[in-house]
Design a protein around this motif. Sequence first.
Motif, mmCIF file in Angstrom:
data_model
loop_
_atom_site.group_PDB
_atom_site.id
_atom_site.type_symbol
_atom_site.label_atom_id
_atom_site.label_comp_id
_atom_site.label_asym_id
_atom_site.label_seq_id
_atom_site.Cartn_x
_atom_site.Cartn_y
_atom_site.Cartn_z
ATOM 1 N N LEU A 1 10.590 88.119 19.036
ATOM 2 C CA LEU A 1 11.382 88.917 18.103
ATOM 3 C C LEU A 1 10.791 88.881 16.700
ATOM 4 N N SER A 2 9.588 88.425 16.551
ATOM 5 C CA SER A 2 8.999 88.178 15.237
ATOM 6 C C SER A 2 8.770 89.459 14.448
ATOM 7 N N PHE A 3 8.701 89.279 13.135
ATOM 8 C CA PHE A 3 8.436 90.368 12.187
ATOM 9 C C PHE A 3 9.462 91.497 12.308
ATOM 10 N N ASN A 4 10.723 91.113 12.259
ATOM 11 C CA ASN A 4 11.820 92.066 12.195
ATOM 12 C C ASN A 4 12.710 91.674 11.016
ATOM 13 N N ARG A 5 13.968 92.078 11.072
ATOM 14 C CA ARG A 5 14.914 91.769 9.995
ATOM 15 C C ARG A 5 16.183 91.144 10.548
ATOM 16 N N PHE A 6 16.045 90.449 11.662
ATOM 17 C CA PHE A 6 17.201 89.757 12.225
ATOM 18 C C PHE A 6 17.708 88.707 11.237
ATOM 19 N N ASN A 7 19.020 88.496 11.216
ATOM 20 C CA ASN A 7 19.596 87.514 10.306
ATOM 21 C C ASN A 7 20.725 86.766 11.021
ATOM 22 N N GLY A 8 21.418 85.944 10.272
ATOM 23 C CA GLY A 8 22.528 85.192 10.855
ATOM 24 C C GLY A 8 22.043 83.972 11.621
ATOM 25 N N PHE A 9 22.921 83.424 12.435
ATOM 26 C CA PHE A 9 22.630 82.202 13.182
ATOM 27 C C PHE A 9 21.893 82.530 14.476
ATOM 28 N N LEU A 10 21.057 81.598 14.885
ATOM 29 C CA LEU A 10 20.468 81.690 16.216
ATOM 30 C C LEU A 10 21.486 81.193 17.227
ATOM 31 N N PRO A 11 21.821 81.975 18.224
ATOM 32 C CA PRO A 11 22.806 81.514 19.215
ATOM 33 C C PRO A 11 22.273 80.326 19.999
ATOM 34 N N ASP A 12 23.135 79.373 20.225
ATOM 35 C CA ASP A 12 22.741 78.153 20.922
ATOM 36 C C ASP A 12 22.860 78.354 22.425
ATOM 37 N N VAL A 13 21.955 79.209 22.937
ATOM 38 C CA VAL A 13 22.026 79.552 24.360
ATOM 39 C C VAL A 13 20.701 79.291 25.073
ATOM 40 N N PHE A 14 19.762 78.671 24.379
ATOM 41 C CA PHE A 14 18.430 78.534 24.963
ATOM 42 C C PHE A 14 18.405 77.576 26.153
ATOM 43 N N ASP A 15 19.416 76.714 26.238
ATOM 44 C CA ASP A 15 19.465 75.835 27.393
ATOM 45 C C ASP A 15 19.795 76.595 28.668
ATOM 46 N N GLN A 16 20.290 77.833 28.525
ATOM 47 C CA GLN A 16 20.567 78.673 29.682
ATOM 48 C C GLN A 16 19.321 79.410 30.161
ATOM 49 N N LEU A 17 18.309 79.467 29.299
ATOM 50 C CA LEU A 17 17.077 80.179 29.627
ATOM 51 C C LEU A 17 16.094 79.167 30.205
ATOM 52 N N GLU A 18 16.326 78.779 31.430
ATOM 53 C CA GLU A 18 15.579 77.677 32.028
ATOM 54 C C GLU A 18 14.115 78.005 32.272
ATOM 55 N N THR A 19 13.774 79.282 32.393
ATOM 56 C CA THR A 19 12.387 79.659 32.672
ATOM 57 C C THR A 19 11.616 80.012 31.404
ATOM 58 N N LEU A 20 12.266 79.971 30.249
ATOM 59 C CA LEU A 20 11.627 80.398 29.005
ATOM 60 C C LEU A 20 10.457 79.482 28.655
ATOM 61 N N GLU A 21 9.286 80.107 28.407
ATOM 62 C CA GLU A 21 8.087 79.366 28.029
ATOM 63 C C GLU A 21 7.674 79.660 26.597
ATOM 64 N N HIS A 22 7.944 80.847 26.127
ATOM 65 C CA HIS A 22 7.506 81.231 24.791
ATOM 66 C C HIS A 22 8.627 81.970 24.083
ATOM 67 N N PHE A 23 8.994 81.462 22.921
ATOM 68 C CA PHE A 23 9.986 82.148 22.089
ATOM 69 C C PHE A 23 9.472 82.157 20.660
ATOM 70 N N SER A 24 9.357 83.354 20.074
ATOM 71 C CA SER A 24 8.888 83.476 18.701
ATOM 72 C C SER A 24 9.834 84.394 17.945
ATOM 73 N N ALA A 25 10.275 83.893 16.777
ATOM 74 C CA ALA A 25 11.150 84.690 15.916
ATOM 75 C C ALA A 25 10.698 84.555 14.467
ATOM 76 N N ARG A 26 9.421 84.398 14.254
ATOM 77 C CA ARG A 26 8.908 84.187 12.912
ATOM 78 C C ARG A 26 9.086 85.434 12.051
ATOM 79 N N SER A 27 9.129 85.222 10.749
ATOM 80 C CA SER A 27 9.247 86.303 9.762
ATOM 81 C C SER A 27 10.500 87.144 10.006
ATOM 82 N N ASN A 28 11.640 86.476 10.063
ATOM 83 C CA ASN A 28 12.931 87.139 10.083
ATOM 84 C C ASN A 28 13.788 86.526 8.976
ATOM 85 N N LYS A 29 15.092 86.646 9.083
ATOM 86 C CA LYS A 29 15.994 86.097 8.068
ATOM 87 C C LYS A 29 17.071 85.237 8.711
#
Length: 530
Positions: free
Chosen positions: A251-279
């Motif tokens: 999701l990097s280089f967008n204008r997302f803001n607010g809190f990151l939802p605490d749901v990553f423990d549900q994404l058991e297969t997730l290997e790469h998550f990038s949200a750099r350069s947001n708010k």
Amino acid sequence: MKMQLPYLYFTFILCTISFKAPVMRCQNVTCNSTDLRALINFSSCIDSGIDGWDISSSGCCSWNGVTCDNSTTSSKRVVKLELARKGLGGSICKSFEGLDELRILNLSANFLTGYLNPYHFSLQKLEVIDMSNNDFYGQLLHGDDLPSLWYVDLSMNRFSGSIDATYCSMSPLIEVLNLANNYLIGEVSESFVKCSSLQHLFLNGNQISGTFPKSLLQLRDLRTLKLQENLFTGSLNDGIGNLSKLVKLDLSFNRFNGFLPDVFDQLETLEHFSARSNKFSGQLPKSLVLDLSQNHLGGSIPYWIGTFKYLLYLNLSSNSLTGEIPEGLTELPSLIDMNISLERFATKIWSSIPSLDLSYNMLTGHIPPSTGKLRKLHILNLKYNSLSGPIPGSLSRMTSLETLDLSHNKLSGEIPDTLRELSCLSTFNVSYNQLHGEVPETGQLATFLCTSFIGNPGLTCGWDAYSPPAQTPPPPTPVVFPSDKMTIMGWPFVFGVPTGFVITVGFCFVTGWIFPKPEKRKVRVIRIGR
């Protein structure tokens, strides 16, 4: 016996020719007349034709990039048209309608341009369309009914307009949809909910706006989702936890803001998550994070982050994190013993170097001595914080470390002599701290310039000892005194040039080079007359 040898040799050649003849006839088998007509129509709009295509021949199955089926009939059907990277120019001005057995169409990485219209691709058996990396423009490709289509790549073109999910309605089997790097605008259509089979969606590099598309939250089989480099705003919906099969989310280089939802423990297969350069703001979620650099995250780094068994890359730089570096961060199994994760990574490709980047924050306290346990770590970047205390000598156990940057902190004490054992270290910086003593003169640390140690008033560094390796000196520049400087326009030049010119011209007149004397002229005439 000698007389029979030529005869036997001749007989062998005849048998070989007769054996090859049927094979050659099979290779030149004609393709279906309808397919042939469609291919000729297609080639008529390609600039300078297509190499390897002989349109005067009916054997199109042997043409470059054309594959026919394995039927035994004398007229085979074209099932693949693969002309990627062939330097093709022009447009697609004719219909492929005749190629009703075509399954794969790949025209990627060429110079094709123009519009793509529905009648170009009204093929019931088409499974793969790859038109990426060309110069097509206008609205996105639409088709009436492509029931077998599962792969569409239209990336790196100039398509514009809004995004809808027409592909999902015309083919329920669509799994891969790549629309990246175009000029698409607007919001993502709610009709994407119809893409029930979609597994990989690439919308990055466009100008798409709006909040996170709710329709995408219904795609339970989604494994790759790239939305970076767009204009998305708003907070991230908790429903993203429903995408339980996600492997990569960017999701990097967008204008997302607010809190990151605490749901990553549900994404058991997730290997790469990038949200750099947001708010994004607030605290870190208690589940898997990788690259969250350049946001507005605050609070402390949670201790439980060390429980992520497969975490190889953690970048939290350029945020507002406070507190101490937790001991739990030094318990990452994959950075202590890579063998733990070999089974998981056997089928995956990791492009990220094992790294821990906490730079440009407001961290305080000491560097945990247990950091030395991260033997598989290649990059440790803690610069621009407020860390204090000594540099742990245990860092010498990080045998894979290539980059160690502790600059711009408040570290004190001496540089541990044990750090000279870091044989892989290629970048080292402890400048602008409060260190004292002498820089170790042996081992790996002796290879770094004093610029890696400046800003520590109590630290002794001999500039001569840390100068660059000796090189062959250039030839000495001759010393030129003011009286020795060469002058082009001076008094010697003013008098010398005219004087030399007069003497030279006078010599030519006297010797007869320009106007010969009469007797010499006569001799010349006589000689010529002879």
